[in-house]
Design an enzyme around this catalytic site. Structure first.
Site, PDB file in Angstrom:
ATOM      1  N   GLU A 193      14.936  16.786  -2.432  1.00 27.39           N
ATOM      2  CA  GLU A 193      16.112  16.863  -1.564  1.00 27.39           C
ATOM      3  C   GLU A 193      17.374  16.423  -2.278  1.00 27.39           C
ATOM      4  OE1 GLU A 193      13.622  15.598   2.448  1.00 27.39           O
ATOM      5  OE2 GLU A 193      14.295  14.083   1.041  1.00 27.39           O
ATOM      6  N   ASP A 235       9.414  11.623   7.787  1.00 25.61           N
ATOM      7  CA  ASP A 235      10.758  11.935   7.279  1.00 25.61           C
ATOM      8  C   ASP A 235      10.840  13.339   6.703  1.00 25.61           C
ATOM      9  OD1 ASP A 235       9.184  11.543   5.061  1.00 25.61           O
ATOM     10  OD2 ASP A 235      10.505  10.100   4.076  1.00 25.61           O
TER      11      ASP A 235
HETATM   12  P1  NAD Z   1       3.668   4.920  -1.176  1.00 28.89           P
HETATM   13  O1  NAD Z   1       2.862   6.126  -1.430  1.00 28.89           O
HETATM   14  O2  NAD Z   1       3.999   4.000  -2.283  1.00 28.89           O
HETATM   15  O3  NAD Z   1       2.965   4.031  -0.029  1.00 28.89           O
HETATM   16  C1  NAD Z   1       2.408   4.573   1.133  1.00 28.89           C
HETATM   17  C2  NAD Z   1       1.200   3.726   1.518  1.00 28.89           C
HETATM   18  O4  NAD Z   1       0.681   4.210   2.775  1.00 28.89           O
HETATM   19  C3  NAD Z   1       0.048   3.811   0.521  1.00 28.89           C
HETATM   20  O5  NAD Z   1      -0.269   2.528   0.045  1.00 28.89           O
HETATM   21  C4  NAD Z   1      -1.105   4.447   1.322  1.00 28.89           C
HETATM   22  O6  NAD Z   1      -2.348   3.941   0.945  1.00 28.89           O
HETATM   23  C5  NAD Z   1      -0.729   4.032   2.729  1.00 28.89           C
HETATM   24  N1  NAD Z   1      -1.344   4.852   3.781  1.00 28.89           N
HETATM   25  C6  NAD Z   1      -1.472   6.193   3.813  1.00 28.89           C
HETATM   26  N2  NAD Z   1      -2.102   6.580   4.943  1.00 28.89           N
HETATM   27  C7  NAD Z   1      -2.353   5.449   5.645  1.00 28.89           C
HETATM   28  C8  NAD Z   1      -2.950   5.168   6.917  1.00 28.89           C
HETATM   29  N3  NAD Z   1      -3.441   6.150   7.666  1.00 28.89           N
HETATM   30  N4  NAD Z   1      -3.011   3.889   7.325  1.00 28.89           N
HETATM   31  C9  NAD Z   1      -2.515   2.883   6.565  1.00 28.89           C
HETATM   32  N5  NAD Z   1      -1.944   3.084   5.353  1.00 28.89           N
HETATM   33  C10 NAD Z   1      -1.854   4.343   4.906  1.00 28.89           C
HETATM   34  O7  NAD Z   1       5.017   5.423  -0.464  1.00 28.89           O
HETATM   35  P2  NAD Z   1       6.376   4.601  -0.224  1.00 28.89           P
HETATM   36  O8  NAD Z   1       7.328   4.851  -1.313  1.00 28.89           O
HETATM   37  O9  NAD Z   1       6.047   3.207   0.145  1.00 28.89           O
HETATM   38  O10 NAD Z   1       6.937   5.375   1.044  1.00 28.89           O
HETATM   39  C11 NAD Z   1       6.322   5.227   2.303  1.00 28.89           C
HETATM   40  C12 NAD Z   1       6.834   6.314   3.215  1.00 28.89           C
HETATM   41  O11 NAD Z   1       8.217   6.110   3.489  1.00 28.89           O
HETATM   42  C13 NAD Z   1       6.732   7.704   2.614  1.00 28.89           C
HETATM   43  O12 NAD Z   1       6.289   8.593   3.618  1.00 28.89           O
HETATM   44  C14 NAD Z   1       8.141   8.027   2.181  1.00 28.89           C
HETATM   45  O13 NAD Z   1       8.393   9.408   2.172  1.00 28.89           O
HETATM   46  C15 NAD Z   1       8.925   7.305   3.250  1.00 28.89           C
HETATM   47  N6  NAD Z   1      10.297   6.933   2.900  1.00 28.89           N
HETATM   48  C16 NAD Z   1      11.216   7.020   3.870  1.00 28.89           C
HETATM   49  C17 NAD Z   1      12.513   6.634   3.614  1.00 28.89           C
HETATM   50  C18 NAD Z   1      13.532   6.676   4.722  1.00 28.89           C
HETATM   51  O14 NAD Z   1      14.718   6.549   4.471  1.00 28.89           O
HETATM   52  N7  NAD Z   1      13.125   6.826   5.953  1.00 28.89           N
HETATM   53  C19 NAD Z   1      12.885   6.187   2.336  1.00 28.89           C
HETATM   54  C20 NAD Z   1      11.891   6.086   1.364  1.00 28.89           C
HETATM   55  C21 NAD Z   1      10.601   6.456   1.650  1.00 28.89           C
END
Ligand code: NAD
Length: 337
Positions: free
Chosen positions: A57, A228
């Site tokens: 993006e 998101d």
């Molecule tokens: P990441 O991959 O480092 O961490 C995600 C974690 O979620 C992993 O440790 C995974 O094991 C865990 N997980 C997956 N499915 C699960 C479930 N069913 N139950 C419990 N845990 C589960 O990702 P990240 O960088 O920490 O990002 C997390 C999320 O936030 C992503 O979806 C990312 O796209 C989103 N994000 C949103 C914003 C925003 O502005 N809203 C900004 C950054 C990231």
């Protein structure tokens, strides 16, 4: 013409210089000030390019004097290959002449600004006091979220759950160095027990139901950051129907947020309306509130403005010649000869 480059080591120095908690406080203030000036910005839903395994993006925004944009991806299966789910680079430019001022690392900065925005929303939506937060998903964003809620709401205990035990152990280690009590939980249901705030930060490109309506107690504030992207949500739709839901920028949130499940009818307000006092935040101790975060360009603008100011103040970052110096602006040829 010098463009400041703030790389990963520079940002690390900058945050260490200010202190992580103080940096977060200043970032939340910068975000609040930017959201208060909402009408001054030219805004658009971010263009998303869907690629195998994820999304890439571009996030542009500008006011009369500054233009900012971020390049960011989301590849939920990246960690299996040893890559982070989200990486980013950002740029701040002088809108009056288009000249870049700053190029910055934004992988860490995105985690900081996402957490800062969550905290700003919680300022208006979480009940007081909120001492216990459930954190579902303890990947890259987790510690940043914990820090922001510690700073803004005075959270002292985080009840954490992740399907990956290694990610959970990592968070417990870091969380305790932040001075937080960390309770490692074996399920979502266990994690949300007694929580004032529930943060969902999981990553899966799926219509997931990480949090079901039955698990949400009256008075809880939900900070949903992992839903998101089109087809990527975390909350059961029934939660949205009964909660007070706040989004960042409706046109983008309807495409990407939890509200892609419900449409605009479920939206109570945009975050700027709470910040500007145009609509109420939490009104009752027993109401359920949701911040349906997707990440908006204004947050990157605020983060880049803060980095530019602090980097200038502390002399951090390197000067680069990314833009040519021309004695005669029409003589670009001379840049090569
Ligand atoms: P990441 O991959 O480092 O961490 C995600 C974690 O979620 C992993 O440790 C995974 O094991 C865990 N997980 C997956 N499915 C699960 C479930 N069913 N139950 C419990 N845990 C589960 O990702 P990240 O960088 O920490 O990002 C997390 C999320 O936030 C992503 O979806 C990312 O796209 C989103 N994000 C949103 C914003 C925003 O502005 N809203 C900004 C950054 C990231």
């Amino acid at each position: 013409v010098s463009v400041r480059l703030v790389g990963g080591a520079d940002l690390k120095r900058l945050v260490a210089r200010v202190g992580a908690a103080e940096f977060m406080r200043q970032l939340i203030a910068e975000l609040a000030a930017a959201y208060a000036r909402w009408d001054e910005f030219e805004k658009m839903a971010r263009p998303a390019t869907h690629v195998p395994g994820g999304v890439i993006e571009l996030m542009p925004i500008s006011d009369a004097t500054r233009y900012a944009f971020k390049y960011v991806n989301g590849h939920p299966r990246n960690p299996e290959q040893g890559y982070a789910t989200v990486v980013a680079i950002g740029m701040l430019t002088d809108a009056t002449n288009g000249y870049p001022l700053l190029v910055s690392e934004m992988t860490v900065l995105t985690a900081l600004r996402t957490a800062g925005t969550s905290a700003l929303a919680a300022r208006h939506l979480a009940r007081r006091p909120s001492r216990t937060m459930a954190l579902i998903g303890t990947g890259a964003q987790a510690e940043f979220q914990a820090l922001a809620f510690q700073v803004e709401c005075g959270v002292t205990t985080v009840r954490a759950y992740d399907t990956d035990p290694a990610a959970l152990a990592k968070f417990a280690r870091h969380g305790r160095t932040l001075g937080l009590g960390v309770v490692v939980c074996g399920s979502v249901a266990e994690a949300v027990t007694g929580a004032d705030i529930i943060t969902t930060a999981t990553a899966a490109k799926a219509r997931a139901r990480i949090l079901t309506d039955a698990l949400v107690a009256p008075g809880v504030h939900i900070n949903g950051i992992g839903g998101d992207c089109p087809g990527k949500t975390e909350l059961e739709a029934a939660i949205l129907s009964r909660a007070k839901v706040v989004v960042e920028f409706t046109p983008q949130s309807l495409i990407e947020g939890e509200v892609q499940q419900t449409g605009a009818a479920a939206i109570h307000a945009e975050l700027h309306e709470l910040v500007r006092g145009l609509k109420p935040g939490r009104e009752r101790a027993d109401e359920v509130t949701v911040f349906d975060s997707v990440g908006f360009a204004l947050e990157d603008y605020a983060a880049l403005m803060l980095v530019q100011r602090l980097a200038t103040q502390y002399g951090i970052g390197q000067a680069t010649d990314l833009i040519p110096d021309l004695a005669d602006p029409k003589d670009l040829w001379s840049a090569l000869h």
